[in-house]
Design a protein around this motif. Sequence first.
Motif, short mmCIF file in Angstrom:
data_model
loop_
_atom_site.label_atom_id
_atom_site.label_comp_id
_atom_site.label_asym_id
_atom_site.label_seq_id
_atom_site.Cartn_x
_atom_site.Cartn_y
_atom_site.Cartn_z
N ILE A 1 0.83 -1.21 0.00
CA ILE A 1 0.00 0.00 0.00
C ILE A 1 0.86 1.26 0.00
CG2 ILE A 1 -1.91 1.22 1.12
CD1 ILE A 1 -2.67 -1.63 0.47
N GLY A 2 0.61 2.13 -0.95
CA GLY A 2 1.47 3.31 -1.09
C GLY A 2 2.78 2.84 -1.70
N SER A 3 2.63 2.00 -2.73
CA SER A 3 3.78 1.25 -3.27
C SER A 3 4.73 2.11 -4.10
CB SER A 3 3.27 0.09 -4.12
OG SER A 3 2.39 0.58 -5.12
N GLY A 4 4.34 3.34 -4.41
CA GLY A 4 5.24 4.23 -5.16
C GLY A 4 5.58 3.65 -6.51
N ASP A 5 6.86 3.49 -6.78
CA ASP A 5 7.29 2.95 -8.08
C ASP A 5 7.45 1.43 -8.04
OD1 ASP A 5 9.54 2.73 -6.52
OD2 ASP A 5 10.85 3.88 -7.85
N GLY A 6 6.97 0.79 -6.98
CA GLY A 6 6.94 -0.66 -6.92
C GLY A 6 8.20 -1.33 -6.44
N SER B 1 -0.66 7.43 -7.07
CA SER B 1 0.10 8.21 -8.03
C SER B 1 0.19 7.55 -9.40
CB SER B 1 1.51 8.46 -7.49
OG SER B 1 2.43 8.60 -8.55
N GLU B 2 -0.27 8.26 -10.39
CA GLU B 2 -0.20 7.78 -11.77
C GLU B 2 1.25 7.57 -12.19
OE1 GLU B 2 -1.86 9.21 -16.16
OE2 GLU B 2 -2.11 10.50 -14.41
N ASP B 3 2.10 8.51 -11.81
CA ASP B 3 3.52 8.45 -12.16
C ASP B 3 4.18 7.20 -11.56
OD1 ASP B 3 6.03 9.32 -13.14
OD2 ASP B 3 6.50 10.25 -11.21
N GLY B 4 3.91 6.94 -10.28
CA GLY B 4 4.48 5.77 -9.61
C GLY B 4 4.05 4.48 -10.29
N ILE B 5 2.76 4.36 -10.54
CA ILE B 5 2.20 3.15 -11.16
C ILE B 5 2.75 2.97 -12.58
CG2 ILE B 5 0.07 2.08 -12.02
CD1 ILE B 5 0.21 1.78 -9.00
N GLU B 6 2.86 4.07 -13.32
CA GLU B 6 3.44 3.99 -14.68
C GLU B 6 4.87 3.47 -14.64
OE1 GLU B 6 3.29 7.78 -16.74
OE2 GLU B 6 1.08 7.65 -16.85
N ARG B 7 5.66 4.00 -13.73
CA ARG B 7 7.05 3.55 -13.59
C ARG B 7 7.11 2.07 -13.24
NH1 ARG B 7 11.26 7.32 -11.85
NH2 ARG B 7 10.65 9.40 -12.49
N GLU B 8 6.22 1.65 -12.36
CA GLU B 8 6.20 0.25 -11.96
C GLU B 8 5.78 -0.64 -13.13
OE1 GLU B 8 4.41 -2.75 -8.60
OE2 GLU B 8 3.92 -0.62 -8.49
N ASN B 9 4.76 -0.22 -13.87
CA ASN B 9 4.31 -1.02 -15.01
C ASN B 9 5.41 -1.22 -16.05
OD1 ASN B 9 1.74 -1.62 -14.08
ND2 ASN B 9 0.83 0.22 -14.92
N ILE B 10 6.23 -0.19 -16.23
CA ILE B 10 7.37 -0.31 -17.16
C ILE B 10 8.34 -1.40 -16.66
CG2 ILE B 10 9.44 0.88 -18.04
CD1 ILE B 10 7.61 3.47 -18.09
#
Length: 188
Positions: free
Chosen positions: A43-48, A67-76
Amino acid sequence: MDHHHHGHGFDYDRMAEMREKMVDIKSVLEFMNIKKEENIADIGSGDGYYSLIMAPLCSKVYSIDISEDGIERENIKIGKNKIKNVETLQEDICKMNKVPDVDRVFFSNSFHDFPCMTDIIKKFTERNKPIFTLIEFKKDSVIGPPSEIKLAPEELDSIFLKNNYERKGIKFFEHNYIVNYSFHKSTN
């Protein structure tokens, strides 16, 4: 578009660098003793960062961040590393009605930020009675948020105790500590 993580502007690269220095990941994993069949919510995983470290050790990780930015970075990262068992959810945990059913709920330096701490505990406890594992800043640490925002172990204990969880182990690092809470039936 909201690029703020719980109201603080967020620099993921700086955060990552600090995190590696601050908390020894081997000690964290040793303390957590993750089981292969566990499902974990980060929870509140940031960039994963933690989600991706826990993924090979468990059955599934739900990585939840506003955060959209954090989730995007993690998905990459998930795509690059072909990780199959991490599901990212861009959600405000406080507004999330149906949380995943997990065996463990993990927070790295994020629990103190949530206005709905008790709600979070209740939501997950209704689904299952997971272990809660939290990394938090020591009250007197020079890094992290102002000390009145930081949660001392005793403060965490009282939040969790109200929800029938008791502390099962704690380990201190230079600036942080990690703690587990397990559900216990009230005896009255």
